[in-house]
Scaffold this motif. Structure first.
Motif, mmCIF file in Angstrom:
data_model
loop_
_atom_site.group_PDB
_atom_site.id
_atom_site.type_symbol
_atom_site.label_atom_id
_atom_site.label_comp_id
_atom_site.label_asym_id
_atom_site.label_seq_id
_atom_site.Cartn_x
_atom_site.Cartn_y
_atom_site.Cartn_z
ATOM 1 N N PHE A 1 0.827 -1.202 0.000
ATOM 2 C CA PHE A 1 0.000 0.000 0.000
ATOM 3 C C PHE A 1 0.860 1.251 0.000
ATOM 4 C CE2 PHE A 1 -0.020 -1.895 4.226
ATOM 5 C CZ PHE A 1 0.348 -0.859 5.076
ATOM 6 N N VAL A 2 0.288 2.261 -0.632
ATOM 7 C CA VAL A 2 0.944 3.567 -0.770
ATOM 8 C C VAL A 2 -0.085 4.606 -0.357
ATOM 9 C CG1 VAL A 2 1.928 5.209 -2.413
ATOM 10 C CG2 VAL A 2 2.358 2.755 -2.693
ATOM 11 N N TYR A 3 0.318 5.555 0.491
ATOM 12 C CA TYR A 3 -0.625 6.630 0.806
ATOM 13 C C TYR A 3 0.107 7.949 0.974
ATOM 14 C CZ TYR A 3 0.480 5.616 5.788
ATOM 15 O OH TYR A 3 1.108 5.387 6.993
ATOM 16 N N PHE A 4 -0.679 9.016 0.849
ATOM 17 C CA PHE A 4 -0.112 10.345 1.013
ATOM 18 C C PHE A 4 -1.127 11.230 1.710
ATOM 19 C CE2 PHE A 4 -2.418 13.062 -1.780
ATOM 20 C CZ PHE A 4 -1.825 14.313 -1.789
ATOM 21 N N LEU A 5 -0.636 12.124 2.546
ATOM 22 C CA LEU A 5 -1.480 13.081 3.265
ATOM 23 C C LEU A 5 -0.879 14.469 3.091
ATOM 24 C CD1 LEU A 5 -3.639 13.931 5.421
ATOM 25 C CD2 LEU A 5 -1.867 13.471 7.141
ATOM 26 N N GLU A 6 -1.683 15.390 2.610
ATOM 27 C CA GLU A 6 -1.268 16.792 2.568
ATOM 28 C C GLU A 6 -1.721 17.429 3.883
ATOM 29 O OE1 GLU A 6 -1.158 20.148 -0.854
ATOM 30 O OE2 GLU A 6 -3.144 19.350 -0.424
ATOM 31 N N TYR A 7 -0.752 17.906 4.682
ATOM 32 C CA TYR A 7 -1.079 18.376 6.036
ATOM 33 C C TYR A 7 -2.127 19.488 6.026
ATOM 34 C CZ TYR A 7 3.615 16.321 6.771
ATOM 35 O OH TYR A 7 4.718 15.512 6.769
#
Length: 340
Positions: A75-81
């Motif tokens: 799995f790959v994830y990203f969060l823009e703060y």
């Protein structure tokens, strides 16, 4: 009443004996990744994963390649703060396909199918992490990250023994300077190695059918120091070993005491507390601002992760008796419940 000091391993050691059970000489911790995870046997009980979490200035980016014996899960994830925009992509391959997981911490890992391509290679003391997908929530994803492993840095490498047949090697490598970019659609997020740090969680072991763990971690600049925090709970309790440490400018203070995680399971967004069991060596509060929930519900296996992103405040006492203050330090904390 403090816990006993743990044994420090100083030379290359195999995790398992020839029958695939725990090698007693591997029980302990090392400041370098000296353990060779030669897992064998234990049908359907072997768990292997390489988890990367990179703290950028604008985003958190994370990549996992794992093999749980009955399936490969990536799995790959990203969060823009700022906006809390969050995208996660998970790929599950029954029985793991042809995924090969290395036995040593800094060996290459490659995962590729029609949905995503993940390549992790190491040349000398640098990791090159590359991820591409044409469908990352209907956008294209391209990540090229260069992760440095400073030669003098210490890392946390621990063997947690439940018994000869149930055990786990965990490597937690913190404050790894990271440069490069993550491009999602037409938006590019740049990483520079003075402000951005990667954390590696490398795990290899034989696990019981049901497990609960907590993990707290952070890697940031704090008052001109590279600081990493790593604390684990529940799964290590009572084994005589911990995965608890603080890293300052690459030097590790190993904390030999269990830590207690106090939090509200009905509302994970309330403050969490991480404290040493017997002393005041660790006294931290964690205030979340984002909650990631990941559920895997297959017929015989299910897992649920609540991973929070937020800020640590508090203090940790170092080996020389000094107290190191933590203020508004960005990091993550989690609860993982699995039947696998």
């Amino acid at each position: 009443m403090a816990q006993h000091a743990e044994r420090e391993i100083m030379e290359l050691t195999r995790l398992c004996d020839k029958n695939g059970n725990l090698n007693p000489l591997a029980i302990g911790y090392a400041r370098k990744p000296l353990i060779d995870c030669n897992l064998s046997g234990h049908f359907m009980r072997k768990k292997k994963w390489n988890y990367w979490c990179i703290f950028g200035e604008e985003i958190l980016f994370s990549v996992t390649v794992s093999h749980l014996d009955y399936a490969a899960v990536c799995f790959v994830y990203f969060l823009e703060y700022e906006t809390q925009r969050f995208i996660e992509k998970t790929i599950t391959i029954p029985l793991g396909g042809n995924l090969k997981m290395p036995t040593k911490v800094l060996e290459p890992v490659l995962f590729s199918n029609s949905e995503i391509k993940i390549s992790v290679t190491n040349i000398q003391s640098t990791t090159y992490l590359s991820v591409s997908s044409s469908n990352f929530e209907n956008e294209s994803l391209q990540a090229e990250l260069i992760i440095e492993h400073p030669l003098e840095d210490e890392s946390l490498n621990v063997v947690i023994p439940r018994n000869r047949k149930l055990f786990q090697f965990t490597a937690k490598h913190h404050t790894l300077p990271t440069s490069g970019f993550v491009k999602i659609g037409n938006r590019t997020y740049k990483f520079n190695d003075e402000e951005c740090f990667a954390v590696l969680d490398f795990g290899r072991g034989i696990w019981p059918r049901e497990v609960v763990w907590n993990w707290a971690m952070a890697s940031q600049y704090v008052r001109n120091h590279r600081v990493g925090l790593n604390f684990g709970g529940q799964w290590t309790d009572g084994t005589g070993m911990t995965e608890n440490a603080i890293f300052i400018d690459g030097k590790m203070t190993k904390i030999h005491e269990d830590v207690v995680f106090t939090y509200d399971r009905t509302n994970f967004m309330k403050p969490w507390y991480v404290t040493t069991k017997f002393s005041d060596q660790v006294m931290l509060t964690f205030h979340p601002f984002f909650e990631r929930v990941a559920k895997n519900e297959l017929k015989v296996v299910n897992s649920e992760v609540h991973q929070l992103v937020g800020y640590y405040n508090g203090q940790v006492k170092l080996e020389d008796g000094r107290t190191f203050l933590i203020q508004q330090m960005l990091g993550c904390i989690e609860e993982h419940v699995a039947k696998w």
